[in-house]
Design a protein around this motif. Structure first.
Motif, PDB file in Angstrom:
ATOM      1  N   ARG A   1       0.837  -1.213   0.000  1.00 29.62           N
ATOM      2  CA  ARG A   1       0.000   0.000   0.000  1.00 29.62           C
ATOM      3  C   ARG A   1       0.863   1.250   0.000  1.00 29.62           C
ATOM      4  NH1 ARG A   1      -2.101  -4.266   0.116  1.00 29.62           N
ATOM      5  NH2 ARG A   1      -4.296  -4.747   0.247  1.00 29.62           N
ATOM      6  N   ALA A   2       1.925   1.236   0.806  1.00 30.39           N
ATOM      7  CA  ALA A   2       2.804   2.413   0.882  1.00 30.39           C
ATOM      8  C   ALA A   2       3.447   2.684  -0.473  1.00 30.39           C
ATOM      9  CB  ALA A   2       3.868   2.203   1.953  1.00 30.39           C
ATOM     10  N   ARG A   3       3.915   1.647  -1.131  1.00 33.99           N
ATOM     11  CA  ARG A   3       4.544   1.836  -2.447  1.00 33.99           C
ATOM     12  C   ARG A   3       3.539   2.329  -3.475  1.00 33.99           C
ATOM     13  NH1 ARG A   3       7.822  -3.378  -1.189  1.00 33.99           N
ATOM     14  NH2 ARG A   3       9.557  -2.415  -0.084  1.00 33.99           N
ATOM     15  N   ARG A   4       2.352   1.777  -3.435  1.00 30.01           N
ATOM     16  CA  ARG A   4       1.318   2.201  -4.392  1.00 30.01           C
ATOM     17  C   ARG A   4       0.948   3.671  -4.178  1.00 30.01           C
ATOM     18  NH1 ARG A   4      -2.052   0.045  -8.053  1.00 30.01           N
ATOM     19  NH2 ARG A   4      -4.208   0.771  -8.111  1.00 30.01           N
ATOM     20  N   ILE A   5       0.772   4.057  -2.930  1.00 28.29           N
ATOM     21  CA  ILE A   5       0.455   5.453  -2.637  1.00 28.29           C
ATOM     22  C   ILE A   5       1.604   6.359  -3.065  1.00 28.29           C
ATOM     23  CG2 ILE A   5       0.103   7.119  -0.752  1.00 28.29           C
ATOM     24  CD1 ILE A   5      -1.478   4.789   0.656  1.00 28.29           C
ATOM     25  N   SER A   6       2.833   5.974  -2.730  1.00 25.23           N
ATOM     26  CA  SER A   6       4.004   6.780  -3.100  1.00 25.23           C
ATOM     27  C   SER A   6       4.109   6.946  -4.609  1.00 25.23           C
ATOM     28  CB  SER A   6       5.290   6.136  -2.574  1.00 25.23           C
ATOM     29  OG  SER A   6       5.319   6.176  -1.173  1.00 25.23           O
ATOM     30  N   ASP A   7       3.780   5.892  -5.341  1.00 21.88           N
ATOM     31  CA  ASP A   7       3.897   5.924  -6.802  1.00 21.88           C
ATOM     32  C   ASP A   7       2.764   6.690  -7.481  1.00 21.88           C
ATOM     33  OD1 ASP A   7       6.164   4.363  -6.589  1.00 21.88           O
ATOM     34  OD2 ASP A   7       5.170   2.498  -7.207  1.00 21.88           O
ATOM     35  N   LEU A   8       1.583   6.740  -6.861  1.00 18.16           N
ATOM     36  CA  LEU A   8       0.404   7.220  -7.583  1.00 18.16           C
ATOM     37  C   LEU A   8      -0.240   8.511  -7.070  1.00 18.16           C
ATOM     38  CD1 LEU A   8      -1.350   3.777  -8.163  1.00 18.16           C
ATOM     39  CD2 LEU A   8       0.080   5.074  -9.753  1.00 18.16           C
TER      40      LEU A   8
ATOM     41  N   ARG B   1       0.630  11.659  -6.885  1.00 14.82           N
ATOM     42  CA  ARG B   1       0.741  12.845  -7.760  1.00 14.82           C
ATOM     43  C   ARG B   1      -0.209  12.739  -8.954  1.00 14.82           C
ATOM     44  NH1 ARG B   1       5.821  11.724  -5.904  1.00 14.82           N
ATOM     45  NH2 ARG B   1       6.885  13.403  -4.828  1.00 14.82           N
ATOM     46  N   GLU B   2      -0.231  11.560  -9.573  1.00 16.50           N
ATOM     47  CA  GLU B   2      -1.113  11.354 -10.720  1.00 16.50           C
ATOM     48  C   GLU B   2      -2.582  11.447 -10.311  1.00 16.50           C
ATOM     49  OE1 GLU B   2      -2.651  10.889 -14.410  1.00 16.50           O
ATOM     50  OE2 GLU B   2      -0.604  11.423 -13.846  1.00 16.50           O
ATOM     51  N   ALA B   3      -2.924  10.914  -9.147  1.00 13.78           N
ATOM     52  CA  ALA B   3      -4.312  10.991  -8.680  1.00 13.78           C
ATOM     53  C   ALA B   3      -4.741  12.453  -8.502  1.00 13.78           C
ATOM     54  CB  ALA B   3      -4.470  10.220  -7.371  1.00 13.78           C
ATOM     55  N   LEU B   4      -3.859  13.273  -7.941  1.00 13.36           N
ATOM     56  CA  LEU B   4      -4.190  14.697  -7.795  1.00 13.36           C
ATOM     57  C   LEU B   4      -4.306  15.370  -9.159  1.00 13.36           C
ATOM     58  CD1 LEU B   4      -2.043  15.887  -4.749  1.00 13.36           C
ATOM     59  CD2 LEU B   4      -4.486  15.419  -4.833  1.00 13.36           C
ATOM     60  N   ARG B   5      -3.395  15.024 -10.070  1.00 15.68           N
ATOM     61  CA  ARG B   5      -3.429  15.605 -11.412  1.00 15.68           C
ATOM     62  C   ARG B   5      -4.752  15.280 -12.107  1.00 15.68           C
ATOM     63  NH1 ARG B   5       1.829  15.342 -12.208  1.00 15.68           N
ATOM     64  NH2 ARG B   5       1.849  13.093 -12.507  1.00 15.68           N
ATOM     65  N   GLN B   6      -5.251  14.071 -11.920  1.00 18.53           N
ATOM     66  CA  GLN B   6      -6.500  13.648 -12.560  1.00 18.53           C
ATOM     67  C   GLN B   6      -7.713  14.442 -12.087  1.00 18.53           C
ATOM     68  OE1 GLN B   6      -7.021   9.408 -12.195  1.00 18.53           O
ATOM     69  NE2 GLN B   6      -5.153   8.970 -13.349  1.00 18.53           N
ATOM     70  N   VAL B   7      -7.634  15.010 -10.899  1.00 19.29           N
ATOM     71  CA  VAL B   7      -8.758  15.829 -10.409  1.00 19.29           C
ATOM     72  C   VAL B   7      -8.445  17.317 -10.488  1.00 19.29           C
ATOM     73  CG1 VAL B   7      -9.733  14.003  -8.968  1.00 19.29           C
ATOM     74  CG2 VAL B   7      -8.059  15.587  -7.984  1.00 19.29           C
ATOM     75  N   GLY B   8      -7.405  17.660 -11.252  1.00 14.28           N
ATOM     76  CA  GLY B   8      -7.119  19.062 -11.518  1.00 14.28           C
ATOM     77  C   GLY B   8      -6.224  19.761 -10.525  1.00 14.28           C
ATOM     78  N   VAL B   9      -5.558  19.016  -9.661  1.00 14.51           N
ATOM     79  CA  VAL B   9      -4.655  19.628  -8.684  1.00 14.51           C
ATOM     80  C   VAL B   9      -3.228  19.396  -9.163  1.00 14.51           C
ATOM     81  CG1 VAL B   9      -3.855  19.628  -6.298  1.00 14.51           C
ATOM     82  CG2 VAL B   9      -6.272  19.200  -6.807  1.00 14.51           C
ATOM     83  N   SER B  10      -2.505  20.489  -9.399  1.00  9.35           N
ATOM     84  CA  SER B  10      -1.125  20.352  -9.863  1.00  9.35           C
ATOM     85  C   SER B  10      -0.289  21.522  -9.351  1.00  9.35           C
ATOM     86  CB  SER B  10      -1.087  20.297 -11.397  1.00  9.35           C
ATOM     87  OG  SER B  10      -1.619  21.493 -11.938  1.00  9.35           O
ATOM     88  N   GLY B  11       0.966  21.527  -9.724  1.00 12.28           N
ATOM     89  CA  GLY B  11       1.860  22.622  -9.372  1.00 12.28           C
ATOM     90  C   GLY B  11       2.040  22.797  -7.881  1.00 12.28           C
ATOM     91  N   ALA B  12       2.054  24.074  -7.471  1.00 12.48           N
ATOM     92  CA  ALA B  12       2.316  24.413  -6.076  1.00 12.48           C
ATOM     93  C   ALA B  12       1.266  23.816  -5.139  1.00 12.48           C
ATOM     94  CB  ALA B  12       2.372  25.929  -5.903  1.00 12.48           C
ATOM     95  N   LEU B  13       0.018  23.783  -5.572  1.00 13.83           N
ATOM     96  CA  LEU B  13      -1.030  23.226  -4.715  1.00 13.83           C
ATOM     97  C   LEU B  13      -0.790  21.737  -4.491  1.00 13.83           C
ATOM     98  CD1 LEU B  13      -3.590  23.551  -3.095  1.00 13.83           C
ATOM     99  CD2 LEU B  13      -4.899  23.255  -5.222  1.00 13.83           C
TER     100      LEU B  13
END
Length: 102
Positions: free
Chosen positions: A62-69, A71-83
């Protein structure tokens, strides 16, 4: 429980909060501490009839999956950059390191 055995339920209503105190709203075990803790999760594995090595493997996976994913999960809902970077402490912290090495 199914067939007399415990099983993990899907996670729900979990919201990363990087600026909050590392405190859980519910304890893992009855009368247990409310601290965010991989070690407390390991202590609880016996209560849930999960073998120590299986619990360790689940935690690492679970830790590895969360660490790997995350950023992409946030990007998919429109959260990127500084936020998105503001959320990093909710996903990458001392408990992450511990979880990856249990």
């Amino acid at each position: 429980m199914g067939a007399g055995r415990w099983r993990l339920s899907p996670v729900f209503d979990v919201n990363p909060a990087p600026d909050r105190n590392p405190h859980l709203e519910t304890a893992i075990i009855e009368s247990g501490a409310h601290d965010r803790s991989i070690l407390l999760a390991l202590e609880a594995c016996e209560f849930f009839e999960i073998a120590d090595e299986n619990a360790r493997q689940m935690i690492r996976e679970r830790a590895r999956r969360i660490s790997d994913l995350w950023r992409e999960a946030l990007r998919q809902v429109g959260v990127s950059g500084a936020l998105a970077r503001q959320y990093e402490p909710a996903f990458i912290n001392d408990q992450t390191d511990l979880a990856n090495n249990v």
